[in-house]
Design a protein around this motif. Structure first.
Motif: not given
Ligand SMILES: NC(=O)C1=CN([C@@H]2O[C@H](COP(=O)(O)OP(=O)(O)OC[C@H]3O[C@@H](n4cnc5c(N)ncnc54)[C@H](OP(=O)(O)O)[C@@H]3O)[C@@H](O)[C@H]2O)C=CC1
Ligand SMILES: Cc1cc2nc3c(=O)[nH]c(=O)nc-3n(C[C@H](O)[C@H](O)[C@H](O)COP(=O)(O)OP(=O)(O)OC[C@H]3O[C@@H](n4cnc5c(N)ncnc54)[C@H](O)[C@@H]3O)c2cc1C
Ligand code: HEM
Ligand SMILES: [Fe+3]
Length: 480
Positions: A48-51, A73-75, A103-105, A107-109, A126-128, A161-163
């Motif tokens: 979950f989460g394409t960040g 959210r937006n495939p 892979a979501i923060h 606050e968006h759970y 949970d990776v947050s 870390s993602a990096w």
């Molecule tokens: N970046 C890193 O190096 C690391 C991150 N983490 C953890 O991984 C998680 C994600 O981090 P990161 O990828 O950097 O964060 P980003 O902000 O880059 O990505 C988070 C993703 O969560 C999704 N998202 C955002 N808001 C909402 C919402 N309201 N509802 C549902 N989905 C939502 C989105 O994906 P979409 O638009 O596709 O829905 C978004 O791309 C966090 O919990 C962070 O603590 C842990 C270790 C390392």
């Protein structure tokens, strides 16, 4: 059957049997996978989460042969996802896998609550991380478990870390702390960690999630105390040397020796602090020994301060080694210093007018203290080398202890002897005592000499045998 207590091989056999059953194969068919990674290859992982993290983790999983499906959210909008991965809505993506990486923060759970029924029985990882330690009342993982009661929540991967995932520079953070209330779900997640070349460390139940979430927010936790001790002694010894070498001549004969602050005084501070820290590395082991003797058992906990001290000896030792290095470098530049050359010219001129006979006593003194310093430095470096993980992992604990404990004490003896011989007759030579204060090297010898005397007491046969018995489990008041 719960294969909770099975060892790896039988778990593997079960996994193969399950594969055969699931895929209705007969036992003889040749394409039964020999190893569960084959099975895992058919496993899809849902993210979950394409960040940042979702994308890096997904591409790593694809490289390791997993199918990856994103819930977004937006495939249709997310074009940055790795090739070969599907991007669906959260609802559709859940159907594709029994493991979901979140892979979501935090606050968006909240949106997950509506997916509770579809997440029933699924492994939710949970990776947050948070922005600061203990940011919320409960950990993100426990909060998630309270939101999605039917899922099996596992905490993992937050220290990666993602990096590092993307660039492959996983060296620093290869360790993955895993915790969760369901053992099998934890095993599945630990297998995934191993599959991508990480080292999973089981930290027990979800209660440890808070500690795991705080971990990446700490800054050199093990180095803090050693750095404070080192800084404290550095300032103290510097002020002591400034008092006796700069302020004293200025106050008594109006002589300006401020230039000594550049090299001479640092070349007193570094070796002196290094010697004191080296002694402080070995002092807690001796206090532990006397405590175990006094208590007549090894089974009672050390006081917290001693435990903390024990646990940061490595860092203390490495800081001491760094200071010894500085001392060696500062020493090697002595001959090129103007101040030293000026004095040796004066000495040469004096030789012409009033020749001074060669003294084998001083030849002995000066060569032996330098030789002792170099030998001490050699073993010091050996200690440092064995503390490199790649080296300490290659020796067994007896070899490690031999180097760290036995050769460690030899290092302490050599460096203390180096300073004692360097002191030579300076100990009794009046002009070295300014305002009745002893020269700095005398101060530096207090702790090392006390440690060596105490150590010597503990190796007296009657005490040594008693300590060894205690450390092998003997107790004075053994509970019958
Ligand atoms: N970046 C890193 O190096 C690391 C991150 N983490 C953890 O991984 C998680 C994600 O981090 P990161 O990828 O950097 O964060 P980003 O902000 O880059 O990505 C988070 C993703 O969560 C999704 N998202 C955002 N808001 C909402 C919402 N309201 N509802 C549902 N989905 C939502 C989105 O994906 P979409 O638009 O596709 O829905 C978004 O791309 C966090 O919990 C962070 O603590 C842990 C270790 C390392
Ligand atoms: C350059 C340098 C690098 C170093 N690198 C390392 C390193 O990589 N790793 C490292 O550990 N140290 C390192 N040290 C510190 C030191 O060398 C070791 O800790 C060494 O093992 C201490 O030996 P010791 O004989 O004082 O105590 P130990 O051999 O550790 O202990 C003496 C006795 O105390 C008891 N004891 C020890 N620890 C505990 C405990 N926590 N709880 C209960 N009982 C205990 C045991 O019964 C043991 O037999 C380094 C030091 C230097 C100078
Ligand atoms: C390469 C190895 C070493 C060499 C060549 C060396 C050489 C010297 C020399 C020449 C001095 C006198 C410096 C001066 O008068 O300005 C000195 C002092 C001293 N050295 Fe070393 N040393 C070495 C390693 C060490 C180590 C490993 C330690 C201990 C941790 C140490 C501790 C000391 C101390 C405490 C002094 C006295 C400092 C003072 O009060 O002036 N040395 N050493
Ligand atoms: Fe966000």
């Amino acid at each position: 059957m719960e294969d909770v207590n099975l060892d790896d091989t039988s778990r593997r056999k079960n996994a193969v049997a399950a594969y055969v059953l699931d895929n209705k194969m007969d036992n003889s068919s040749k394409d039964i996978p020999l190893y569960p990674t084959e099975i895992r290859k058919c496993e899809s992982i849902c993210i979950f989460g394409t960040g940042d993290f979702g994308r890096s983790f997904g591409s790593k999983m694809l490289q390791c042969g997993y199918n990856v499906v994103y819930g977004s959210r937006n495939p249709h909008a997310s074009n940055l996802t790795p090739k070969g991965a599907k991007v669906l809505s959260h609802e559709e993506a859940i159907k594709e896998s029994s493991i979901i990486i979140l892979a979501i923060h935090r606050e968006h759970y909240d949106f997950l609550e509506q997916l509770n029924s579809q997440l029933e029985g699924k492994v939710l990882v949970d990776v947050s991380n948070n922005l600061k330690m203990n940011q919320f009342e409960n950990s993100n993982a426990e909060y998630l478990a309270s939101l999605v009661t039917g899922a099996k929540v596992v905490k993992a991967f937050n220290t990666i870390s993602a990096w590092a995932l993307q660039s492959g520079t996983l060296d620093a953070s290869r360790q993955v702390f895993v915790c969760g209330n369901d053992v099998k779900s934890k095993d599945v997640v630990m297998d995934i960690a191993r599959a991508i070349g990480l080292t999973p460390l089981d930290q027990g139940s979800l209660l440890s999630a808070n500690e795991i979430e705080n971990y990446p927010l700490q800054l050199f936790p093990m180095w803090r105390l050693p750095m404070y001790i080192c800084t404290g002694f550095t300032i103290l010894i510097f002020l002591y040397c400034a008092l006796t070498e700069v302020i004293y001549p200025f106050a008594t004969s109006n002589e300006n020796t401020l230039y000594l602050v550049a090299i001479s005084i640092p070349n007193r501070v570094f070796p002196i602090v290094s010697l004191i820290l080296l002694a402080l590395v070995y002092l807690p082991g001796i206090i532990a020994a006397f405590l175990q003797l006094y208590r007549g058992t090894k089974y009672s906990r050390f006081p917290d301060w001693l435990d903390k001290w024990m646990l940061c000896r490595k860092q203390l030792g490495l800081v001491a080694l760094a200071y010894a290095f500085l001392h060696a470098i500062y020493t090697f530049v002595i001959p090129i210093r103007y101040y030293v050359r000026w004095w040796s010219d004066q000495y040469t001129i004096k030789q012409v007018t009033t020749p001074i006979a060669f003294s084998s006593h001083y030849a002995w003194l000066s060569d032996s203290y330098v030789a002792l310093g170099m030998l001490g430095f050699f073993f010091y470096i050996l200690l440092g080398i064995t503390s490199l993980p790649s080296v300490s992992n290659a020796v067994n604990w007896r070899e490690f202890r031999f180097v760290q404990s036995k050769l460690g004490y030899l290092t302490l003896v050599l460096c203390t002897a180096h300073t004692l011989v360097y002191g030579g007759d300076r100990f009794i030579y009046g002009p070295f005592y300014k305002w009745f204060l002893p020269p700095a090297f005398v101060v530096s010898l207090i702790i090392p000499c006390s440690v060596l005397v105490l150590k010597f007491i503990t190796i007296i046969p009657c005490l040594d045998s008693r300590i060894t018995k205690i450390r092998q489990g003997w107790e004075r008041n053994a509970k019958s």
